[in-house]
Every structure is written in C-alpha cells, then in structure tokens.
Design an enzyme around this catalytic site. Structure first.
Site, PDB file in Angstrom:
ATOM      1  N   ARG A  97       0.266  -1.194   9.862  1.00  0.00           N
ATOM      2  CA  ARG A  97       1.345  -0.216   9.630  1.00  0.00           C
ATOM      3  C   ARG A  97       1.234   1.122  10.223  1.00  0.00           C
ATOM      4  NH1 ARG A  97       0.985  -0.989   3.124  1.00  0.00           N
ATOM      5  NH2 ARG A  97      -1.256  -1.305   3.721  1.00  0.00           N
ATOM      6  N   ARG A 136       8.295  -5.822  10.004  1.00  0.00           N
ATOM      7  CA  ARG A 136       7.952  -6.159   8.505  1.00  0.00           C
ATOM      8  C   ARG A 136       9.087  -5.574   7.713  1.00  0.00           C
ATOM      9  NH1 ARG A 136       6.365  -5.868   3.694  1.00  0.00           N
ATOM     10  NH2 ARG A 136       4.300  -5.087   3.129  1.00  0.00           N
ATOM     11  N   ASP A 150      -3.287 -13.498   6.999  1.00  0.00           N
ATOM     12  CA  ASP A 150      -4.003 -12.945   5.980  1.00  0.00           C
ATOM     13  C   ASP A 150      -5.181 -14.001   5.482  1.00  0.00           C
ATOM     14  OD1 ASP A 150      -4.490 -10.261   4.459  1.00  0.00           O
ATOM     15  OD2 ASP A 150      -4.831 -11.755   2.977  1.00  0.00           O
ATOM     16  N   TYR A 185     -11.243 -12.549  -4.525  1.00  0.00           N
ATOM     17  CA  TYR A 185      -9.791 -12.332  -4.960  1.00  0.00           C
ATOM     18  C   TYR A 185      -9.152 -13.309  -5.803  1.00  0.00           C
ATOM     19  CZ  TYR A 185     -10.016  -8.722  -1.086  1.00  0.00           C
ATOM     20  OH  TYR A 185     -10.350  -7.629  -0.473  1.00  0.00           O
TER      21      TYR A 185
END
Ligand code: 1CP
Length: 340
Positions: free
Chosen positions: A26, A35, A72, A148
């Site tokens: 970003r 994006r 990712d 996660y």
C-alpha cells in the site's frame, strides 16, 4: 544468473542484491490502484494477471534484484477449507478452528487446485521478468500460520496458540503436521511453476523458547525443507525466524538452508561471526528507519554494508515495509546500497 541467486550459492556480490519484504503493497500508488480495481485483497491474490502485475510493480519502480510473488501466507488455510476474509484497514480474519477435527483430512489435489491461480501468477510473472531478476515463492511456517488458524486473527502475544501448545499439544501437533504436508506440496508446485528461490516466514518465532522452539518451529520447518528437497534438490531456501535470537543459530546449524533473514534486533557483529561463515544473510534495516529516511537510514545502510558486505549478503528490511513509507526513501536506500 541473477546476483541474488549467486549470493544464495555463497558468493559475495558488490554491491549486494536488494529486495524488500512486502515490497508490493500500500505504500505504492500503483498498488493501491490495482487493489481498488480488484475489489478485495483475496481477489488480488487469486487473479493471476493482477497478482503478476503487482508483483512486477516494485521491480519496475526500484529495479530490485528479486520479485516476490504476490499472495499471502493465509491462502494455505483457506485452501484447506477455512473461511478467510480481510477486514478493511484491520487485517486477516478466519473462523477459528476449535479442534483439529474442524479440518477435513488432507486432500493434496483439492489444495493444489484451489491454489492454481497462484501457480498461474508465478508462470506469468516469470515470463515477464528479466533473466537477471529472481522470483521468490513463499509460505508461512506452520507455527505462524497455525497461530492465525487458532486465533482467527493476528494477536499481539499469541496467547491462543500458546494455550493450545501447553494444554493440548497433541491437538496442535495435528494442525502442524497438516500444514507441513500442505506447505511442502504448495512450495513444490511453485518451484514447478517457475520460482527460483523459496522463503519460509516464521514471523512469530519470537514467542518460542528452548524445546518449544525446536518442536513447534525448527522441526516442522525442517520437515518442509526435507520434503521440498526430495523433489527439488537444488532450490535455494531462505528462512526468516523473526526475533528468535539464538534460534537463528539453531536454524543455521540444523537446517540445510542457504540463507536466514535477520530481523532488526539481531546484532550484526554476532551475525557475522556466528552465522555468515555458514550461510548467506538477508536483512536487516529497521523498517522504522526507512519511514524516517535521511542520515539515520544512510548510517544504517553503511553499517550493514561495512559489517556484512564482505560476505554473502542480500540487503532487505528486518520486517515488512510499512504502508506509510515515503517512496523517496526507498530510492534513497537503493541508491546508497548501489553506491549512487
Ligand atoms: O489490503 C492490503 O493490501 C493488505 C496488506 C497485505 C499485503 C500487502 C496483507 C494482509 N498481505 C499482503 C501481502 C503479503 N503477505 C506478501 C506479499 C509479497 C511481498 O511483497 O512481500 C507476503 C510475503 C505476506 C506474508 C505474510 N502475511 C506474513 C509473513 C510476513 C510478515 O509480514 O510477518 C504474515 C504474518 C501475513 C499475515 C497478514 N496478511 C496481511 C496482514 C496485514 C497480515 C498480518 C496480520 C497480523 O498479524 O495482524
């Protein structure tokens, strides 16, 4: 051959090659534009032409020596059937797994067919990338990815997974074993699709000590490397056991890696004495210094080059680039490394 791969084969390059973790992201206006067009973050990951485009953007702008395929670490649990989404401005969310029973038994074909767009993005990127530039494929290490999967999100102290490790280690072992299998298959397919090197991100190694580090990090990462090497004996592998301190030494002594990626807390003199005679080193400019730029950044680059530049070195950050980083500071970093 790329200078990046030469360093991973033990050569010293002057100037050393450079790339930055999270270099597609970003802080780049061209990334934000693609994006926005993609809609969600996962759409970007699973649309090969868009993933290839954002992978190449930082190479065009900064002429980095390596590209890292845009994706990712959490696409692996997603491919294993766990619901995954990204909250705008917050980060990843998953439906937390309560017990290993929440996940179906491993089905390699299903996993790889879900991840097909990633392999397609690798092939497209490799076709467009210059021969002198390396393409890196990656996965998260099982402990980091499982953190996660269990918490359903990023957690500052990893309390949820640490509780499972303490109270129900056999349950955690099942999840880790599943991730070893899935990650090995995933990395092998990335190599077959065209990546030149692999990096394994153990971003949360820092909360593991002693025998826990061995069991939950070193051992599963070692098994992934062993499985990948059976299929691809010569693929260079970098491990990033972030903030593991002495863990860096264990990785270098016990795992057949070509490089370790140093976080910014690692002492450079120690790294030179203890690690660099065995492996190439990657790192470790503080991402905070890159936000600030100026003299502090120049000094950090000079110290890094003076201390580690006489051995195999890849210049990188100690962790991912922050989204507030000014683009001019990235140019400043690259210019300083290349002596301009
Ligand atoms: O909206 C956006 O653009 C989301 C920001 C973002 C980006 C750019 C996320 C969400 N992931 C990524 C890409 C990404 N993630 C890459 C791309 C290649 C590159 O340019 O480097 C890589 C290698 C990763 C790896 C990754 N994802 C790690 C390991 C490395 C690290 O930074 O420690 C981890 C822990 C994740 C999880 C994740 N994904 C995204 C975020 C914000 C996070 C961290 C969440 C948290 O812990 O709170």
């Amino acid at each position: 051959m790329s200078s990046f791969i030469s360093v991973l084969q033990g050569e010293t390059m002057t100037p050393p090659p450079i790339w930055l973790m999270r270099q597609a992201g970003r802080y780049l206006p061209e990334y934000r534009e693609v994006r926005a067009k993609a809609g969600g973050f996962l759409d970007l990951c699973y649309r090969p032409e868009l993933a290839a485009e954002v992978t190449l953007q930082p190479i065009r702008r900064f002429d980095f020596d390596a590209a890292i395929i845009f994706s990712d670490i959490l696409v692996v649990p997603h491919a294993l059937g766990q619901r995954l989404w990204f909250e705008e401005g917050e980060g990843p969310r998953l439906d937390p797994i309560g017990t290993a029973g929440d996940l179906s038994p491993y089905d390699g074909e299903k996993l790889l067919s879900h991840l097909e767009p990633v392999f397609e993005a690798v092939a497209q990127t490799r076709a467009e990338l210059d021969d002198e530039k390396a393409l890196i494929g990656f996965c998260g290490a099982p402990w980091t990815v499982a953190s996660y999967m269990i918490a359903g999100r990023g957690t500052p102290d990893l309390a949820p997974i640490r509780a499972v490790a303490k109270e129900a280690p056999e349950r955690l072992q099942t999840v880790i074993d599943l991730l070893v299998e899935a990650s090995s298959d995933y990395l092998c397919r990335k190599v077959e699709a065209g990546v030149d090197c692999l990096q394994i991100f153990e971003s949360w190694a820092g909360v593991l000590e002693g025998a826990d580090f061995d069991r939950w990090s070193l051992e599963p990462v070692g098994r992934i490397i062993e499985r990948v090497r059976r299929q691809h004996p010569h693929i260079p592998i970098i491990v990033f056991p972030r903030k593991s301190g002495e863990g860096y030494l264990k990785v270098v002594e016990r795992l057949p890696v070509q490089a370790v990626s140093l976080d910014q807390t690692v002492d450079l003199e120690w790294a030179k004495e203890v690690l660099q005679s065995n492996v190439a080193l990657q790192g470790n400019i503080d991402p905070g210094l890159l936000i600030e730029g100026g003299d502090g950044l120049q000094r950090a680059v000079d110290t890094l080059l003076e201390t580690l530049g006489n051995g195999p070195l890849i210049v990188n950050l100690g962790h991912g680039i922050d989204k507030t980083t000014p683009i001019e500071h990235v140019h400043q970093l690259v210019d300083r490394v290349r002596g301009r």
